[in-house]
Design a protein around this motif. Structure first.
Motif, PDB file in Angstrom:
ATOM      1  N   LEU A  91       0.858  -1.180   0.000  1.00 28.00           N
ATOM      2  CA  LEU A  91       0.000   0.000   0.000  1.00 28.00           C
ATOM      3  C   LEU A  91       0.892   1.228   0.000  1.00 28.00           C
ATOM      4  O   LEU A  91       1.832   1.325   0.793  1.00 28.00           O
ATOM      5  N   VAL A  92       0.614   2.148  -0.921  1.00 28.25           N
ATOM      6  CA  VAL A  92       1.322   3.425  -0.934  1.00 28.25           C
ATOM      7  C   VAL A  92       0.329   4.503  -0.540  1.00 28.25           C
ATOM      8  O   VAL A  92      -0.737   4.639  -1.162  1.00 28.25           O
ATOM      9  N   GLN A  93       0.655   5.257   0.502  1.00 29.18           N
ATOM     10  CA  GLN A  93      -0.264   6.273   1.009  1.00 29.18           C
ATOM     11  C   GLN A  93       0.448   7.622   1.072  1.00 29.18           C
ATOM     12  O   GLN A  93       1.623   7.701   1.441  1.00 29.18           O
ATOM     13  N   SER A  94      -0.262   8.666   0.714  1.00 31.09           N
ATOM     14  CA  SER A  94       0.327  10.000   0.803  1.00 31.09           C
ATOM     15  C   SER A  94       0.511  10.381   2.264  1.00 31.09           C
ATOM     16  O   SER A  94      -0.218   9.906   3.151  1.00 31.09           O
ATOM     17  N   LEU A  95       1.476  11.255   2.513  1.00 30.51           N
ATOM     18  CA  LEU A  95       1.697  11.735   3.878  1.00 30.51           C
ATOM     19  C   LEU A  95       0.448  12.409   4.427  1.00 30.51           C
ATOM     20  O   LEU A  95       0.092  12.229   5.597  1.00 30.51           O
ATOM     21  N   ASP A  96      -0.232  13.178   3.589  1.00 28.03           N
ATOM     22  CA  ASP A  96      -1.435  13.883   4.045  1.00 28.03           C
ATOM     23  C   ASP A  96      -2.501  12.892   4.514  1.00 28.03           C
ATOM     24  O   ASP A  96      -3.121  13.086   5.566  1.00 28.03           O
ATOM     25  N   ASP A  97      -2.717  11.834   3.729  1.00 28.26           N
ATOM     26  CA  ASP A  97      -3.723  10.840   4.120  1.00 28.26           C
ATOM     27  C   ASP A  97      -3.277  10.074   5.358  1.00 28.26           C
ATOM     28  O   ASP A  97      -4.091   9.750   6.232  1.00 28.26           O
TER      29      ASP A  97
ATOM     30  N   THR B 288       9.473  12.101  -0.843  1.00 22.81           N
ATOM     31  CA  THR B 288       8.567  12.097  -1.996  1.00 22.81           C
ATOM     32  C   THR B 288       7.132  12.435  -1.587  1.00 22.81           C
ATOM     33  O   THR B 288       6.283  12.656  -2.456  1.00 22.81           O
ATOM     34  N   GLY B 289       6.859  12.452  -0.283  1.00 21.73           N
ATOM     35  CA  GLY B 289       5.499  12.715   0.182  1.00 21.73           C
ATOM     36  C   GLY B 289       4.619  11.484   0.170  1.00 21.73           C
ATOM     37  O   GLY B 289       3.404  11.585   0.367  1.00 21.73           O
TER      38      GLY B 289
ATOM     39  N   ALA C 165       3.895  17.107  12.213  1.00 23.61           N
ATOM     40  CA  ALA C 165       4.074  15.712  11.826  1.00 23.61           C
ATOM     41  C   ALA C 165       4.584  15.612  10.388  1.00 23.61           C
ATOM     42  O   ALA C 165       5.490  14.827  10.091  1.00 23.61           O
ATOM     43  N   LYS C 166       4.011  16.397   9.498  1.00 26.53           N
ATOM     44  CA  LYS C 166       4.430  16.322   8.097  1.00 26.53           C
ATOM     45  C   LYS C 166       5.877  16.776   7.932  1.00 26.53           C
ATOM     46  O   LYS C 166       6.644  16.167   7.172  1.00 26.53           O
ATOM     47  N   LYS C 167       6.270  17.812   8.638  1.00 23.77           N
ATOM     48  CA  LYS C 167       7.644  18.304   8.543  1.00 23.77           C
ATOM     49  C   LYS C 167       8.629  17.213   8.942  1.00 23.77           C
ATOM     50  O   LYS C 167       9.653  16.999   8.268  1.00 23.77           O
ATOM     51  N   LEU C 168       8.329  16.501  10.019  1.00 23.64           N
ATOM     52  CA  LEU C 168       9.227  15.449  10.480  1.00 23.64           C
ATOM     53  C   LEU C 168       9.201  14.236   9.553  1.00 23.64           C
ATOM     54  O   LEU C 168      10.244  13.659   9.244  1.00 23.64           O
ATOM     55  N   LEU C 169       8.022  13.850   9.083  1.00 23.48           N
ATOM     56  CA  LEU C 169       7.917  12.674   8.218  1.00 23.48           C
ATOM     57  C   LEU C 169       8.578  12.896   6.861  1.00 23.48           C
ATOM     58  O   LEU C 169       9.101  11.962   6.256  1.00 23.48           O
ATOM     59  N   LEU C 170       8.569  14.140   6.379  1.00 18.85           N
ATOM     60  CA  LEU C 170       9.218  14.435   5.101  1.00 18.85           C
ATOM     61  C   LEU C 170      10.725  14.171   5.150  1.00 18.85           C
ATOM     62  O   LEU C 170      11.350  13.925   4.102  1.00 18.85           O
ATOM     63  N   GLN C 171      11.309  14.180   6.337  1.00 17.12           N
ATOM     64  CA  GLN C 171      12.737  13.877   6.454  1.00 17.12           C
ATOM     65  C   GLN C 171      13.028  12.428   6.062  1.00 17.12           C
ATOM     66  O   GLN C 171      14.091  12.114   5.531  1.00 17.12           O
ATOM     67  N   SER C 172      12.063  11.543   6.337  1.00 14.89           N
ATOM     68  CA  SER C 172      12.229  10.129   5.995  1.00 14.89           C
ATOM     69  C   SER C 172      11.555   9.765   4.683  1.00 14.89           C
ATOM     70  O   SER C 172      11.959   8.790   4.020  1.00 14.89           O
ATOM     71  N   TYR C 173      10.532  10.547   4.290  1.00 18.30           N
ATOM     72  CA  TYR C 173       9.764  10.249   3.077  1.00 18.30           C
ATOM     73  C   TYR C 173       9.661  11.512   2.229  1.00 18.30           C
ATOM     74  O   TYR C 173       8.597  12.135   2.133  1.00 18.30           O
TER      75      TYR C 173
END
Length: 262
Positions: free
Chosen positions: A197-203, A241-242, A231-239
């Motif tokens: 499953l590929v999910q966007s960071l926003d979802d 591509t979003g 949360a999005k700022k931190l997760l973008l460091q690992s992902y």
């Protein structure tokens, strides 16, 4: 028997809130193999299943394609109404029932009782003996779970603690506790093969607002938006591509609701 303090009526009431119901479909859900396992667990001639704490019907809406009837019980009208708008939500074999499974009128016997992420909110001393009465002889209670890996939230533990509106600091195994108190006897367990499953960071972030501790109504819109941004700022460091690639598996544990002498 005592459950962790987190599982209070107040926290359970969050699932009646519109924002929680609207976000619930964004949680990773059960692979198709899960429902094959559930059908194989059905006992007796009845083709009727009782799904308790059904929420938006993540179990019921898929299982109803494989059985004659599913009675889906939930105490949240918001969850039921949301479920009716999702695929199979209007299936003629799916009967939505609004109320508490502890005391709602039902139409047994059932070949199987299923529970997803819900059993921990119920009054075990009431529902476990009731499930036994509702089931055909030798019928099972099947507890269904879903697991998604990797777990991006493990890197956000401080953020989660600072924004959640309740306290969730416990370590316990629900089914082990039920067995220890004579309310459940485990018979078997299976896990599905993983599906991608590929999910966007926003979802993915929005799915967290379907949890009792992150309800937008309880957080307040301003604080909820702050949580999303942080949360999005931190997760973008690992992902960067979003998008988050996940491997999702379903688990089923089944056994006898107690007291059971078989």
């Amino acid at each position: 028997m005592q459950k962790p303090e987190y599982f209070t009526v107040h926290n359970a009431e969050a699932f009646k809130e519109q924002s929680v119901a609207k976000s619930y479909h964004l949680r990773p859900t059960y692979p198709a193999e899960t429902f094959t396992i559930l059908v194989e667990l059905m006992r007796g001639e009845s083709q009727h299943v009782l799904d308790v704490g059904s929420g938006t019907g993540n179990v019921a809406r898929h299982l109803v394609e494989l059985v004659e009837r599913v009675d889906a019980v939930d105490f949240s009208q918001a969850m039921i109404e949301q479920g009716k708008q999702l695929p199979n939500g209007q299936h003629p074999g799916l009967h939505w029932l609004y109320g508490r499974v502890e005391d709602i009128a039902l139409d047994p016997p059932y070949a199987l009782v299923t529970a997803g992420a819900s059993l921990h909110w119920m009054d075990w001393n009431v529902v476990m003996p009731r499930f036994r009465e509702l089931l055909v002889p030798g019928g099972y209670l099947a507890v269904v779970s879903v697991d998604a890996q990797p777990d991006p939230w493990s890197s956000l533990s401080d953020v989660l603690r600072s924004y959640r509106t309740d306290s969730k600091d416990y370590k316990y195994n629900m089914l082990e506790e039920l067995e220890r108190h004579g309310l459940f006897r485990k018979v078997g367990e299976r896990r599905t093969a993983p599906v991608s499953l590929v999910q966007s960071l926003d979802d993915y972030i929005e799915s967290y607002h379907s949890r009792s501790g992150f309800s937008r109504e309880r957080m307040g819109q301003e604080r909820a938006d702050e949580f999303d941004r942080e949360a999005k700022k931190l997760l973008l460091q690992s992902y960067p591509t979003g998008e988050i690639p996940l491997q999702v598996t379903g688990g089923v544990v089944w056994g006898y609701p107690a007291p059971h002498d078989a």
